[in-house]
Enzyme design. Structure first.
Site, short mmCIF file in Angstrom:
data_model
loop_
_atom_site.label_atom_id
_atom_site.label_comp_id
_atom_site.label_asym_id
_atom_site.label_seq_id
_atom_site.Cartn_x
_atom_site.Cartn_y
_atom_site.Cartn_z
N PRO A 27 0.79 -1.20 -0.06
CA PRO A 27 -0.08 0.13 -0.20
C PRO A 27 0.99 1.34 -0.09
CG PRO A 27 0.13 -0.76 2.31
CD PRO A 27 1.14 -1.56 1.38
N ASP A 28 2.23 1.20 -0.58
CA ASP A 28 3.03 2.27 -0.47
C ASP A 28 3.51 2.95 -1.74
OD1 ASP A 28 4.21 3.75 1.46
OD2 ASP A 28 6.23 3.12 1.06
N MET A 29 2.49 2.97 -3.00
CA MET A 29 2.87 3.23 -3.98
C MET A 29 2.69 4.82 -4.16
SD MET A 29 3.02 2.19 -8.00
CE MET A 29 1.24 2.87 -8.46
#
Ligand SMILES: Nc1ncnc2c1ncn2[C@@H]1O[C@H](COP(=O)(O)OP(=O)(O)O)[C@@H](O)[C@H]1O
Ligand SMILES: [Mg+2]
Length: 462
Positions: free
Chosen positions: A321-323
């Site tokens: 969930p880190d883009m």
């Protein structure tokens, strides 16, 4: 009044490549102006190198107008409750972050929140092909920059960049290195630091192995990824001072090839926070993936959007969930035309614990039917940000004016490749058995994987 200034260079460090000046002054004790002013020669040269896609406009006239607008949001810093007086977004995004920044601040003996000083410390090794070097401006020049009728303007001296001052963003412990005689060493006088060494992290066992696997899985699913490999920590011959728990002969780090240092010279690049004029602290909330896609569509057409969709789906399958906006880049190999370089910083966090959601909303929050945006904490993705579904894809394509069918086909291809290739790759990787089983369970639970497998078993039964 004291004025600090850095001359900004693009595409080289010599006078011919100077494009302008970033200066800073305190008008009153509570108001700081930090502004970039383009040099006349750069502002009026239609063939000049491109500093940022955020500053690309339709024609030379509009370009001159843009550079001349000293109040422009793109050219000025602002105050942030969290981080104090920020540089203009384009420059703030060039700064090191997290533990990497603390280390630079320590070497420079300055406050980590003195953004101007941190930029100056790393001025010779910033991301892309930009330099920021001390400059001494005479009184006339100062008067031209600062029009507030100040009679006592004085330059305050900015020190030369640190030799070891390399800037890399992101919060994971890392160092910039180059390979010399089989060992990873700090940049030498002649050799660029063309590799990012991402180190093991306390509390996240085998993170380098997991990131390496995640990049490989993304590649197998059709994503264009950066080149990266695992290397023994014993070969890393640089002082870094990071706390890394216990390490032994088996401990590895991830060596990522930099796409802005992969030629004989540097290659200019920027991240999407810069492209969209967003400050780093807003990288999780100031834009949606649709906005990113609109830019990619304008620059590369459908192909660019397809690549974004592949990355988004792979993130869902891996539980990444880190883009955020700083984890998508552009580069300009010829200094003018953008290219979408390989994906980086893809980590299947589901190997540690259940992770859902995206770093950004897929659709702009004002799209009909889209729930109001949940407030995201920095560094924490909001689970409320929905996954790619047929309905979301329909709205996404409608906003972009793209046909939906080819994009749905792109997603189906990702799923088909992942289902076939991932299980063996996960099994053969160096992460722990528990991590393997978490990652596989997460991937198999994705709705698109489940429908794919149901379809496949129906076909097999028929
Ligand atoms: N292959 C690459 N080439 C050039 N720059 C890169 C590459 N990979 C990462 N970067 C830059 O370095 C920054 C930090 O790398 P990243 O892998 O995102 O680390 P972190 O996990 O700490 O966020 C990125 O935001 C990007 O600006
Ligand atoms: Mg990152």
């Amino acid at each position: 009044m004291n004025v600090k200034a850095l001359a900004i260079f693009l595409g080289g460090m010599d006078a011919a490549h100077r494009i302008g000046v970033l200066f800073q002054y305190h008008l009153a004790h509570d108001a700081v102006t930090t502004r970039f002013v383009a040099d006349e020669g750069f502002a009026t040269n239609p063939a000049g190198l491109l500093l940022s896609s955020s500053l690309r406009v339709a024609n030379p006239e509009a370009q001159r107008t843009l550079w001349a607008d000293i109040t422009s949001r793109l050219l000025n810093g602002r105050f942030s409750n969290r981080n104090g007086w920020l540089l203009p977004a384009l420059f703030q995004n060039l700064l090191p972050e997290g533990v990497f920044r603390d280390r630079i601040a320590e070497l420079r003996a300055c406050d980590p929140k003195d953004h101007f000083e941190i930029l100056a410390a790393c001025g010779k090794d910033l991301p892309g092909f930009v330099y920021a070097l001390p400059v001494d401006l005479d009184r006339d020049t100062l008067n031209r920059y600062i029009t507030q009728n100040q009679d006592a303007l004085e330059m305050s001296v900015t020190a030369e960049p640190l030799e070891e001052g390399v800037s890399l963003s992101g919060v994971q412990p890392k160092v910039a290195v180059t390979l010399k005689d089989g060992r990873y060493v700090a940049r030498t006088k002649t050799g660029e630091a063309h590799i990012i060494a991402k180190l093991p992290v306390v509390g996240q066992p085998q993170l380098p192995e997991l990131e390496h696997l995640s990049l490989q899985l993304a590649g197998a699913a059709g994503v264009n990824v950066c080149e990266a490999r695992l290397a023994p920590l014993a070969l890393l011959a640089v002082e870094h001072g990071y706390d890394m728990d216990e390490t032994d002969a088996q401990t590895l780090f991830l060596a990522v090839n930099r796409y802005d240092r992969d030629g004989p010279g540097r290659v200019h690049c920027e991240d999407f926070a810069q492209v969209l004029g967003v400050w780093p602290e807003d990288k999780y909330r100031e834009a949606s993936y649709t906005q990113v896609a609109l830019v990619l569509n304008a620059l590369f057409g459908e192909k660019g959007v397809a690549e974004l969709l592949r990355r988004l789906l792979v993130n869902e399958l891996l539980g990444n969930p880190d883009m955020h906006l700083k984890n998508i880049g552009l580069r300009y190999p010829d200094g003018h035309h953008p290219e979408l370089p390989g994906a980086y910083d893809i980590v299947g966090y589901s190997a540690y614990a259940k992770r859902v959601g995206h770093a950004l909303h897929l659709l702009p929050p004002d799209t009909p039917g889209v729930k109001p945006k949940l407030k995201a904490e920095p560094g924490i993705a909001t689970p409320g940000k929905p996954q790619l579904s047929p309905a979301v894809l329909r709205q996404f394509c409608a906003i972009l004016g793209l046909p939906e069918k080819p994009m749905a086909a792109v997603l189906r291809k990702v799923i088909a490749a992942a289902v076939v290739k991932w299980p063996d790759m996960i099994a053969a990787s160096g992460i722990t058995d528990q991590m393997k089983s978490n990652l596989s369970a997460h991937f198999r639970s994705h709705q698109m994987v489940q429908s794919f497998e149901k379809r496949a078993s129906r076909v097999a039964a028929a």
